[in-house]
Design a protein around this motif. Sequence first.
Motif, PDB file in Angstrom:
ATOM      1  N   GLU A   9      44.983  39.111  33.832  1.00 20.11           N
ATOM      2  CA  GLU A   9      43.954  39.959  34.025  1.00 20.11           C
ATOM      3  C   GLU A   9      42.588  39.395  34.034  1.00 20.11           C
ATOM      4  O   GLU A   9      41.741  40.045  34.727  1.00 20.11           O
ATOM      5  N   ARG A  12      42.159  37.837  37.453  1.00 16.62           N
ATOM      6  CA  ARG A  12      41.933  39.103  38.317  1.00 16.62           C
ATOM      7  C   ARG A  12      40.347  39.280  38.449  1.00 16.62           C
ATOM      8  O   ARG A  12      39.899  39.443  39.577  1.00 16.62           O
ATOM      9  N   THR A  13      39.828  39.615  37.125  1.00 20.46           N
ATOM     10  CA  THR A  13      38.505  40.073  37.048  1.00 20.46           C
ATOM     11  C   THR A  13      37.632  39.159  37.665  1.00 20.46           C
ATOM     12  O   THR A  13      36.698  39.242  38.592  1.00 20.46           O
ATOM     13  N   TRP A  16      37.593  38.474  41.453  1.00 21.09           N
ATOM     14  CA  TRP A  16      36.809  39.454  42.353  1.00 21.09           C
ATOM     15  C   TRP A  16      35.398  39.559  42.138  1.00 21.09           C
ATOM     16  O   TRP A  16      34.440  39.886  43.020  1.00 21.09           O
ATOM     17  N   ARG A  56      49.504  40.110  41.303  1.00 23.66           N
ATOM     18  CA  ARG A  56      49.113  41.281  40.656  1.00 23.66           C
ATOM     19  C   ARG A  56      48.500  42.252  41.404  1.00 23.66           C
ATOM     20  O   ARG A  56      48.636  43.477  41.430  1.00 23.66           O
ATOM     21  N   THR A  57      47.335  41.780  41.952  1.00 29.25           N
ATOM     22  CA  THR A  57      46.130  42.609  42.744  1.00 29.25           C
ATOM     23  C   THR A  57      47.044  43.112  43.899  1.00 29.25           C
ATOM     24  O   THR A  57      46.667  44.197  44.372  1.00 29.25           O
ATOM     25  N   GLU A  60      49.600  46.062  43.277  1.00 29.60           N
ATOM     26  CA  GLU A  60      48.608  46.995  43.072  1.00 29.60           C
ATOM     27  C   GLU A  60      47.942  47.543  44.188  1.00 29.60           C
ATOM     28  O   GLU A  60      48.151  48.995  44.440  1.00 29.60           O
ATOM     29  N   MET A  61      47.407  46.895  45.007  1.00 31.97           N
ATOM     30  CA  MET A  61      46.845  47.549  46.272  1.00 31.97           C
ATOM     31  C   MET A  61      48.038  48.020  47.197  1.00 31.97           C
ATOM     32  O   MET A  61      47.678  49.165  47.741  1.00 31.97           O
ATOM     33  N   PRO A  94      39.327  43.357  46.733  1.00 29.10           N
ATOM     34  CA  PRO A  94      39.807  42.298  45.862  1.00 29.10           C
ATOM     35  C   PRO A  94      40.665  41.401  46.676  1.00 29.10           C
ATOM     36  O   PRO A  94      40.485  40.039  46.570  1.00 29.10           O
ATOM     37  N   ILE A  95      41.397  41.741  47.675  1.00 27.93           N
ATOM     38  CA  ILE A  95      42.166  40.886  48.426  1.00 27.93           C
ATOM     39  C   ILE A  95      41.268  40.297  49.682  1.00 27.93           C
ATOM     40  O   ILE A  95      41.264  39.268  49.961  1.00 27.93           O
TER      41      ILE A  95
END
Length: 188
Positions: A9, A12-13, A16, A56-57, A60-61, A94-95
């Motif tokens: 996590e 990921r943050t 981005w 993970r991102t 979720e997307m 984010p992607i």
Amino acid sequence: MSTRERLIESTRTLLWERGYVGTSPKGIQQLADAGQGSMYHHFSGKEELARAAIDRTAEEMRAGADAQLSGPGTAPERISAYLRRERDVLKGCPIGQLTQDPDVMAASLLREPVEETFTWLRTRLATVVAEGIDAGDLSPVIDPAATAAAIVAALQGGYVLARAAGGTKPFEQAIEGILALLGAHTVR
């Protein structure tokens, strides 16, 4: 949340907010409140951890997009719901942002989930467009694959324009523009 989850996590943050180069192992560890030993216990290094975060991102997307595109309504209504859903426009996708990161694009391990996500999105949108044609909601003169590519391009381009302008209006215009073009081919 486990240490492994906190590391993912946190990565990921930071990906981005800062991109791959700007995401340091030390920064990840600090944000995750995890030591270096913990990080290397769960991951062989930054690249493997970044891949887990990107995966993970991407998951979720895809789940969010699929929920909107599988929802109720006609194909044009579902596409509209997807494009108009709430987003943090000024932070960008984010992607999509990862495509501008030369280090991500140079590493096949990191580029792969980015490419797969956009391929999935274009394919999913093309399926919805084809469903709309089959249902008589969209004109059969439009090509589902080309239309899907245009939708994704308008969405991603909208993020870029909004970030450049420092406001959401260009994003909103891009979405309304692509929906108007789609609407011109709506039969019912």
